[in-house]
Structures are given as structure tokens and as C-alpha cells.
Design a protein around this motif. Structure first.
Motif, short mmCIF file in Angstrom:
data_model
loop_
_atom_site.label_atom_id
_atom_site.label_comp_id
_atom_site.label_asym_id
_atom_site.label_seq_id
_atom_site.Cartn_x
_atom_site.Cartn_y
_atom_site.Cartn_z
N GLN A 103 -64.17 1.09 -15.56
CA GLN A 103 -64.12 0.08 -16.61
C GLN A 103 -64.03 -1.30 -15.96
OE1 GLN A 103 -60.78 0.49 -19.23
NE2 GLN A 103 -61.32 -1.29 -20.43
N VAL A 104 -64.87 -2.22 -16.42
CA VAL A 104 -64.80 -3.59 -15.92
C VAL A 104 -63.53 -4.25 -16.47
CG1 VAL A 104 -65.90 -5.87 -15.96
CG2 VAL A 104 -67.30 -3.82 -15.71
N VAL A 105 -62.72 -4.78 -15.57
CA VAL A 105 -61.49 -5.45 -15.99
C VAL A 105 -61.57 -6.97 -15.80
CG1 VAL A 105 -59.99 -3.45 -15.69
CG2 VAL A 105 -60.37 -4.99 -13.75
N LEU B 237 -74.74 -18.06 -5.21
CA LEU B 237 -74.14 -17.66 -6.48
C LEU B 237 -73.93 -16.15 -6.49
CD1 LEU B 237 -75.98 -19.63 -9.29
CD2 LEU B 237 -73.58 -19.73 -8.69
N VAL B 238 -72.72 -15.75 -6.79
CA VAL B 238 -72.41 -14.32 -6.86
C VAL B 238 -71.57 -14.04 -8.11
CG1 VAL B 238 -72.47 -13.95 -4.37
CG2 VAL B 238 -70.32 -14.55 -5.45
N TYR B 239 -71.75 -12.83 -8.61
CA TYR B 239 -70.85 -12.33 -9.65
C TYR B 239 -69.80 -11.50 -8.94
CZ TYR B 239 -74.15 -13.57 -13.37
OH TYR B 239 -74.96 -14.24 -14.24
N GLU B 240 -68.56 -11.73 -9.28
CA GLU B 240 -67.47 -10.89 -8.78
C GLU B 240 -66.99 -10.03 -9.95
OE1 GLU B 240 -64.52 -13.40 -6.98
OE2 GLU B 240 -65.89 -13.98 -5.36
N ILE B 241 -67.21 -8.75 -9.83
CA ILE B 241 -66.89 -7.81 -10.90
C ILE B 241 -65.78 -6.89 -10.41
CG2 ILE B 241 -67.82 -6.08 -12.50
CD1 ILE B 241 -69.37 -8.74 -12.61
N ASP B 242 -64.66 -6.85 -11.13
CA ASP B 242 -63.56 -5.94 -10.81
C ASP B 242 -63.66 -4.72 -11.72
OD1 ASP B 242 -62.66 -7.76 -8.97
OD2 ASP B 242 -60.97 -8.47 -10.17
N VAL B 243 -63.66 -3.55 -11.10
CA VAL B 243 -63.81 -2.29 -11.83
C VAL B 243 -62.61 -1.41 -11.52
CG1 VAL B 243 -65.22 -0.22 -12.13
CG2 VAL B 243 -66.33 -2.42 -11.68
N ARG B 244 -61.99 -0.86 -12.58
CA ARG B 244 -60.90 0.10 -12.42
C ARG B 244 -61.46 1.49 -12.68
NH1 ARG B 244 -56.05 -0.72 -11.29
NH2 ARG B 244 -55.94 -2.79 -12.18
N THR B 245 -61.26 2.39 -11.72
CA THR B 245 -61.78 3.75 -11.85
C THR B 245 -60.85 4.59 -12.70
OG1 THR B 245 -60.64 4.59 -9.89
CG2 THR B 245 -62.82 3.59 -9.55
N ALA B 246 -61.29 5.79 -13.06
CA ALA B 246 -60.48 6.72 -13.85
C ALA B 246 -59.22 7.12 -13.07
CB ALA B 246 -61.30 7.95 -14.22
N GLU B 247 -59.30 7.09 -11.75
CA GLU B 247 -58.16 7.45 -10.91
C GLU B 247 -57.17 6.29 -10.77
OE1 GLU B 247 -61.41 7.71 -9.65
OE2 GLU B 247 -61.58 9.77 -10.37
N HIS C 35 -57.88 3.28 -9.27
CA HIS C 35 -58.20 2.39 -8.15
C HIS C 35 -59.00 1.20 -8.68
CE1 HIS C 35 -56.83 5.46 -5.41
NE2 HIS C 35 -57.64 6.34 -5.99
N LYS C 36 -58.78 0.03 -8.06
CA LYS C 36 -59.51 -1.17 -8.47
C LYS C 36 -60.43 -1.61 -7.33
CE LYS C 36 -58.60 -5.88 -9.56
NZ LYS C 36 -57.53 -6.83 -9.57
N TYR C 37 -61.70 -1.80 -7.67
CA TYR C 37 -62.70 -2.24 -6.70
C TYR C 37 -63.25 -3.59 -7.12
CZ TYR C 37 -62.94 2.46 -4.74
OH TYR C 37 -62.63 3.64 -4.12
N GLU C 38 -63.55 -4.42 -6.13
CA GLU C 38 -64.26 -5.67 -6.37
C GLU C 38 -65.70 -5.47 -5.88
OE1 GLU C 38 -63.11 -10.09 -5.49
OE2 GLU C 38 -64.16 -9.26 -3.74
N VAL C 39 -66.65 -5.71 -6.79
CA VAL C 39 -68.06 -5.57 -6.46
C VAL C 39 -68.67 -6.97 -6.54
CG1 VAL C 39 -70.23 -4.44 -7.05
CG2 VAL C 39 -68.06 -3.27 -7.51
#
Length: 85
Positions: free
Chosen positions: A41-43, A54-64, A66-70
Motif C-alpha cells: 500500500q502506498v503510504v 525529477l524523481v517521484y519518491e513513493i513509500d510502500v508498506r508491505t503486508a508484512e 516493511h516500508k520501502y522507498e521506491v
């Protein structure tokens, strides 16, 4: 607001890095790309100017939980980095 002030304000926006003319993909497209790479889920999603591009920084929280920055190139849609936060 005077006409000159309005022109200056419009010129500032025209040259501002967040103006849509400087990117080829939307933030929604960037979120979809991030979720393809890291399901969850994007948080948080934001447009940033990083190291001259120019970049998009997208933070995603997994079902487990964990939070990832893409990081995604706002022009090409290429995934630049996936990092566990």
C-alpha cells in the motif's frame, strides 16, 4: 495584485520543477510502477528534485509491515532505487 506581479508569479510557476511540463509520467503512474516492484500500500508519494533530476519518491508498506522507498524517474518511469526504510 498588479499585472507585473502576476506575470512574475506565472513565470516562477512556469520555471518551477513541479510544473507538469517537466515530467512525462503522473504521480498515479509512478505509484502503479512502485506497486509493481513492491506489492503493498502506498503510504506517501511526492515529487522531488534529486541529484539534478525529477524523481517521484513513493513509500510502500508491505503486508508484512516493511516500508520501502521506491525512487522513480519522473521522465522515463524507470525505477532508480528500491530501499528498505
Amino acid at each position: 495584485m498588479t499585472n507585473r506581479n502576476r506575470q512574475n508569479q506565472n513565470q516562477h510557476w512556469h520555471e518551477h520543477y513541479q510544473n507538469p511540463q517537466y515530467r512525462r509520467i503522473t504521480i498515479n503512474q509512478a505509484m502503479a510502477i512502485a506497486l509493481e516492484r513492491v506489492p503493498g500500500q502506498v503510504v506517501k508519494a511526492e515529487l522531488d528534485y534529486d541529484d539534478g533530476m525529477l524523481v517521484y519518491e513513493i513509500d510502500v508498506r508491505t503486508a508484512e509491515g516493511h516500508k520501502y522507498e521506491v525512487k522513480i524517474d519522473a521522465n522515463t518511469g524507470a525505477v532508480l532505487r528500491v530501499k528498505l526504510d
